[in-house]
Design an enzyme around this catalytic site. Structure first.
Site, PDB file in Angstrom:
ATOM      1  N   CYS A 128       0.950  -1.297   0.069  1.00  0.00           N
ATOM      2  CA  CYS A 128       0.062   0.049  -0.029  1.00  0.00           C
ATOM      3  C   CYS A 128       0.703   1.145  -0.029  1.00  0.00           C
ATOM      4  O   CYS A 128       1.695   1.348   0.813  1.00  0.00           O
ATOM      5  CB  CYS A 128      -1.004  -0.048   1.234  1.00  0.00           C
ATOM      6  SG  CYS A 128      -2.007   1.415   1.037  1.00  0.00           S
ATOM      7  N   GLY A 215      -5.934   2.304 -12.665  1.00  0.00           N
ATOM      8  CA  GLY A 215      -6.755   2.455 -13.756  1.00  0.00           C
ATOM      9  C   GLY A 215      -5.868   2.608 -15.145  1.00  0.00           C
ATOM     10  O   GLY A 215      -4.688   2.484 -14.962  1.00  0.00           O
TER      11      GLY A 215
HETATM   12  O1  RRO Z   1      -6.687   1.051   1.579  1.00  0.00           O
HETATM   13  C1  RRO Z   1      -5.955   1.762   0.773  1.00  0.00           C
HETATM   14  O2  RRO Z   1      -6.116   3.038   0.965  1.00  0.00           O
HETATM   15  C2  RRO Z   1      -5.234   1.129   0.000  1.00  0.00           C
HETATM   16  C3  RRO Z   1      -4.787  -0.116  -0.027  1.00  0.00           C
HETATM   17 BR1  RRO Z   1      -4.676  -1.231   1.532  1.00  0.00          BR
HETATM   18  C4  RRO Z   1      -3.718  -0.656  -0.977  1.00  0.00           C
HETATM   19  O3  RRO Z   1      -2.996  -1.676  -1.012  1.00  0.00           O
HETATM   20  N1  RRO Z   1      -3.513   0.144  -2.291  1.00  0.00           N
HETATM   21  C5  RRO Z   1      -4.258   1.249  -2.158  1.00  0.00           C
HETATM   22  O4  RRO Z   1      -4.285   1.865  -3.061  1.00  0.00           O
HETATM   23  N2  RRO Z   1      -5.053   1.928  -1.220  1.00  0.00           N
END
Ligand code: RRO
Length: 302
Positions: A128, A215
């Site tokens: 993330c 995207g």
């Molecule tokens: O929850 C998020 O903000 C998030 C996660 Br866990 C992730 O792995 N990738 C992302 O773009 N957002």
């Protein structure tokens, strides 16, 4: 007859389109709907030990060529989410439990619980782009990642997939570490760290200021990562990033992916995207003389 079934180690998929983590996967009802719309496998929301509220709004913004998010790992915690997985036990497609944690013991505990609740595999989210202590801080450290995978593989008999980030310089080293530690597959890529600013207010559009971009715009980044990883490891790779059409999926197969995950395109094309992309893959294969996915996987390697 064109066959688009695929395998990821011990997992058999009726088709190669999987629901990516973080979209339409908050409960059993939304995941069942994606199965009914044709997804070949489901990846759950990323789940931690304890519940998390996530970041303040705005958390998602549609930009010209993709979607920017900083959700902040909102989730009800593993015990409560387990009830949703239990409800999905009798599905005909694999359910892959996505988990996040800051250390190896927590990852192992979450994976054991996913197994107990009936998941068919786990996906370790170590990528993330905007989660302090989780995500990238874990996913760019080969020693920590090795330790985490070993600790998860010990008590857990499920296949272990690891989702990697494009926001690191050492993605090939990380992929080799993942393979050496005994993981069963690599998911590439998570979102690209990004930002957008409102010109009127001169403020970042997201409350968290930065987020992850997904995207169409990120497809070439994902294809490059999958290709580089495929040159370096022998475990299956699942491509994700900007897949909106059957031809996008075919590009990922040619780069070395054995399956693909679809996230943002559920928003752009609706839940029917899984059935539509599968049909587009079959039509393209028929028109170009391919009969099985295996003939396409890695076709770009010379
Ligand atoms: O929850 C998020 O903000 C998030 C996660 Br866990 C992730 O792995 N990738 C992302 O773009 N957002």
């Amino acid at each position: 007859m064109i066959d688009i079934s695929t395998t990821l180690g011990p997992l058999r998929l009726r088709n190669p389109t999987m629901l990516a983590s973080g979209i339409m996967d908050e409960d059993a009802g939304s995941m069942q709907r994606m199965i009914d719309c044709g997804a070949g496998a489901i990846v759950t929301k990323s789940i931690g030990i304890k519940s998390r509220e996530g970041y303040a709004n705005p958390t998602v913004i549609e930009l010209d060529h993709g979607i920017l998010n900083a959700m902040g790992l909102p989730n009800p915690g593993i015990e409560q989410y387990g009830e949703e997985i239990k409800k999905l036990k009798r599905t005909k497609v694999p359910i892959i439990g996505s988990i996040y944690a800051a250390d190896a013991d927590e990852f192992a505990s979450l994976a054991k619980k996913m197994q107990r609740f009936g998941a068919n595999a786990v996906e370790l989210n170590v990528s993330c782009p905007h989660a302090k202590h989780y995500g990238l801080e874990v996913g760019c450290d080969p020693d920590l990642l090795h330790d985490i995978i070993k600790k998860v593989k010990g008590p857990v008999s499920l296949p272990v997939l690891v989702k990697v980030s494009p926001n690191i310089m050492n993605i090939v080293e990380i992929a080799q570490t993942i393979e050496k530690a005994g993981a069963d597959g690599i998911v590439a890529i998570n979102t690209v760290k990004a930002m957008a600013i409102d010109l009127q207010t001169a403020r970042p559009l997201l409350a968290n200021k930065t987020g992850g971009y997904s995207g169409k715009a990120i497809k070439p980044i994902g294809v490059r990562c999958v290709y580089d990883i495929a040159q370096a490891v022998d475990i299956p790779i699942i491509g994700v990033g900007g897949i909106t059409t059957g031809e996008d999926a075919i590009e990922y197969f040619m780069a070395g992916a054995s399956a693909v995950q679809i996230g943002s395109a559920v928003y752009y094309r609706g839940p029917e995207v899984f059935t539509v992309v599968c049909q587009e893959i079959k039509t393209w294969m028929k028109n170009h003389g391919y009969r099985t996915l295996n003939e396409l996987i890695g076709a770009s390697f010379q």
